[in-house]
Write a protein that holds these residues in place. Sequence first.
Motif, PDB file in Angstrom:
ATOM      1  N   THR A   1       0.606  -1.136   0.069  1.00 23.15           N
ATOM      2  CA  THR A   1      -0.087  -0.023   0.052  1.00 23.15           C
ATOM      3  C   THR A   1       0.693   1.043   0.070  1.00 23.15           C
ATOM      4  O   THR A   1       2.056   1.099   0.441  1.00 23.15           O
ATOM      5  CB  THR A   1      -0.945   0.277   1.196  1.00 23.15           C
ATOM      6  N   GLY A   2       0.300   2.388  -0.503  1.00 23.70           N
ATOM      7  CA  GLY A   2       1.076   3.648  -0.533  1.00 23.70           C
ATOM      8  C   GLY A   2       0.066   4.675  -0.945  1.00 23.70           C
ATOM      9  O   GLY A   2      -1.181   4.711  -0.618  1.00 23.70           O
ATOM     10  N   SER A   3       0.852   5.980  -1.377  1.00 24.54           N
ATOM     11  CA  SER A   3       0.056   6.964  -1.917  1.00 24.54           C
ATOM     12  C   SER A   3      -0.643   6.762  -3.112  1.00 24.54           C
ATOM     13  O   SER A   3      -0.468   5.719  -4.013  1.00 24.54           O
ATOM     14  CB  SER A   3       0.958   8.224  -1.710  1.00 24.54           C
ATOM     15  N   TYR A   4      -1.425   7.849  -3.564  1.00 26.93           N
ATOM     16  CA  TYR A   4      -2.180   7.776  -4.584  1.00 26.93           C
ATOM     17  C   TYR A   4      -1.269   7.607  -6.179  1.00 26.93           C
ATOM     18  O   TYR A   4      -1.442   7.250  -6.902  1.00 26.93           O
ATOM     19  CB  TYR A   4      -3.087   8.966  -4.954  1.00 26.93           C
ATOM     20  N   ALA A   5      -0.131   8.189  -5.715  1.00 26.65           N
ATOM     21  CA  ALA A   5       0.941   8.095  -6.719  1.00 26.65           C
ATOM     22  C   ALA A   5       1.915   7.017  -6.659  1.00 26.65           C
ATOM     23  O   ALA A   5       2.842   6.850  -7.454  1.00 26.65           O
ATOM     24  CB  ALA A   5       2.173   9.494  -6.835  1.00 26.65           C
ATOM     25  N   GLY A   6       1.679   5.994  -5.816  1.00 27.09           N
ATOM     26  CA  GLY A   6       2.533   4.590  -5.863  1.00 27.09           C
ATOM     27  C   GLY A   6       3.584   4.838  -4.829  1.00 27.09           C
ATOM     28  O   GLY A   6       4.408   4.001  -4.769  1.00 27.09           O
ATOM     29  N   ALA A   7       3.806   5.901  -4.118  1.00 26.22           N
ATOM     30  CA  ALA A   7       5.059   6.306  -3.111  1.00 26.22           C
ATOM     31  C   ALA A   7       4.597   5.359  -1.892  1.00 26.22           C
ATOM     32  O   ALA A   7       3.557   5.220  -1.617  1.00 26.22           O
ATOM     33  CB  ALA A   7       5.110   7.643  -2.748  1.00 26.22           C
ATOM     34  N   MET A   8       5.872   4.829  -1.356  1.00 23.12           N
ATOM     35  CA  MET A   8       5.327   3.747  -0.259  1.00 23.12           C
ATOM     36  C   MET A   8       6.340   3.877   1.040  1.00 23.12           C
ATOM     37  O   MET A   8       7.510   4.523   1.054  1.00 23.12           O
ATOM     38  CB  MET A   8       5.990   2.345  -0.880  1.00 23.12           C
ATOM     39  N   GLY A   9       5.875   3.663   2.121  1.00 25.99           N
ATOM     40  CA  GLY A   9       6.346   3.390   3.317  1.00 25.99           C
ATOM     41  C   GLY A   9       6.426   4.687   4.297  1.00 25.99           C
ATOM     42  O   GLY A   9       6.247   5.873   3.751  1.00 25.99           O
ATOM     43  N   LEU A  10       7.190   4.788   5.226  1.00 20.70           N
ATOM     44  CA  LEU A  10       7.667   5.752   5.931  1.00 20.70           C
ATOM     45  C   LEU A  10       8.462   6.839   5.120  1.00 20.70           C
ATOM     46  O   LEU A  10       8.151   8.304   5.164  1.00 20.70           O
ATOM     47  CB  LEU A  10       8.393   5.580   7.103  1.00 20.70           C
ATOM     48  N   ALA A  11       9.148   6.510   4.145  1.00 21.37           N
ATOM     49  CA  ALA A  11      10.088   7.501   3.242  1.00 21.37           C
ATOM     50  C   ALA A  11       9.268   7.919   2.267  1.00 21.37           C
ATOM     51  O   ALA A  11       9.780   8.727   1.377  1.00 21.37           O
ATOM     52  CB  ALA A  11      11.233   6.779   2.956  1.00 21.37           C
ATOM     53  N   GLN A  12       8.192   7.284   1.712  1.00 13.49           N
ATOM     54  CA  GLN A  12       7.525   7.491   0.540  1.00 13.49           C
ATOM     55  C   GLN A  12       8.295   7.326  -0.772  1.00 13.49           C
ATOM     56  O   GLN A  12       8.447   8.211  -1.593  1.00 13.49           O
ATOM     57  CB  GLN A  12       6.842   8.928   0.608  1.00 13.49           C
ATOM     58  N   PHE A  13       9.130   6.098  -0.792  1.00 14.77           N
ATOM     59  CA  PHE A  13       9.850   5.923  -2.075  1.00 14.77           C
ATOM     60  C   PHE A  13       9.051   5.355  -3.008  1.00 14.77           C
ATOM     61  O   PHE A  13       8.095   4.781  -2.819  1.00 14.77           O
ATOM     62  CB  PHE A  13      10.991   4.803  -1.605  1.00 14.77           C
ATOM     63  N   MET A  14       9.342   5.985  -4.524  1.00 13.75           N
ATOM     64  CA  MET A  14       8.927   5.260  -5.444  1.00 13.75           C
ATOM     65  C   MET A  14       9.565   3.954  -5.875  1.00 13.75           C
ATOM     66  O   MET A  14      10.608   3.879  -5.269  1.00 13.75           O
ATOM     67  CB  MET A  14       8.784   6.358  -6.793  1.00 13.75           C
TER      68      MET A  14
END
Length: 329
Positions: free
Chosen positions: A172-185
């Motif tokens: 799971t992640g953001s609407y743009a596909g960024a993931m985790g605590l760091a929001q890495f693509m």
Amino acid sequence: MRKTITFLVYAFLPLVVAAADSDLPGIDDFIDEMVTQHGFDKPELKQLFAEVEVKTNILQAISRPAEKSKPWYEYQRIFLTPEHIQRGVAFWEINQRSLAQAQETFGVLPEVIVAILGVETRYGRHMGRYRVIDSLATLAFRYPPRSQFFRHQLIEFLLLAREEKRDPRNFTGSYAGAMGLAQFMPDSFRDYAVDFDQDGWRDIWETPEDAVGSIANFLKRKGGWQAKAPVASLAEVSGVDYHQWLKRGLKPSISVGQLLQEGIQIADSISKDQLASVFVLEQEKGPEVWLGFNNFYALIRYNPSPLYAMAVYQLAKAIKAQREGRSSL
């Protein structure tokens, strides 16, 4: 004979192989490419993409990100809050060891890492609720303005899931596909995520140590972060035509010495040999001119928005000030 590498698909999942091309235009060609170039199993990919849900709210959200729709004076209010600062101090206290290790290994300041986590996910409280496969497929096949970028991220995501031996349905992640605590693509995860706690898995979702190390590794390797170097400095430009330098972009390319010679003044003591960029932030009373140095550009590499980079920089300063018992706002 070349081995075909497959996903771990649970036996109880129903076999669905109906074409999804009407919802995801071009998906059949994409699947063929993944099979031919990367050795995936075709029936399993068809099963996976038949289960993908196209999300119209993702298409709406991608068209109005805060960095593009808000002026600085509104954007900063989202992140430069007492709650963000206090939670940042608390995160620092709990994760002192990994933050100190990251600074020693990569040279990145603890407060900068903490601030990125605060801006990205509010220290893990908002990591995104979308299935990454839904987000990336929706944007790769239903959002033409950036379809090439998200198609690449979809490829990287499928490779990531295979490498990590995890079902791609479960990310799971953001609407743009960024993931985790760091929001890495996905491509950033594959290139820069690290197993900082050395438990055998690069877990940026539930392991703060790995998120801390991964952010520092990204800033050092991709951003070129320089230890003990400046980030940004507010400029005084009364009577100076600074607009000529705005066209040079956000990558530092003008020496501080040249800018001083042209009449720009800064309060901070910065080497005249230091390269800088000139950018403007919109305040309610008018434009505010700043100089951005190499480490500011490192933050830009994390998210290509000067508003984002400045939010991280100012939040980092506020967190450090409050931790040291000084005024933070």
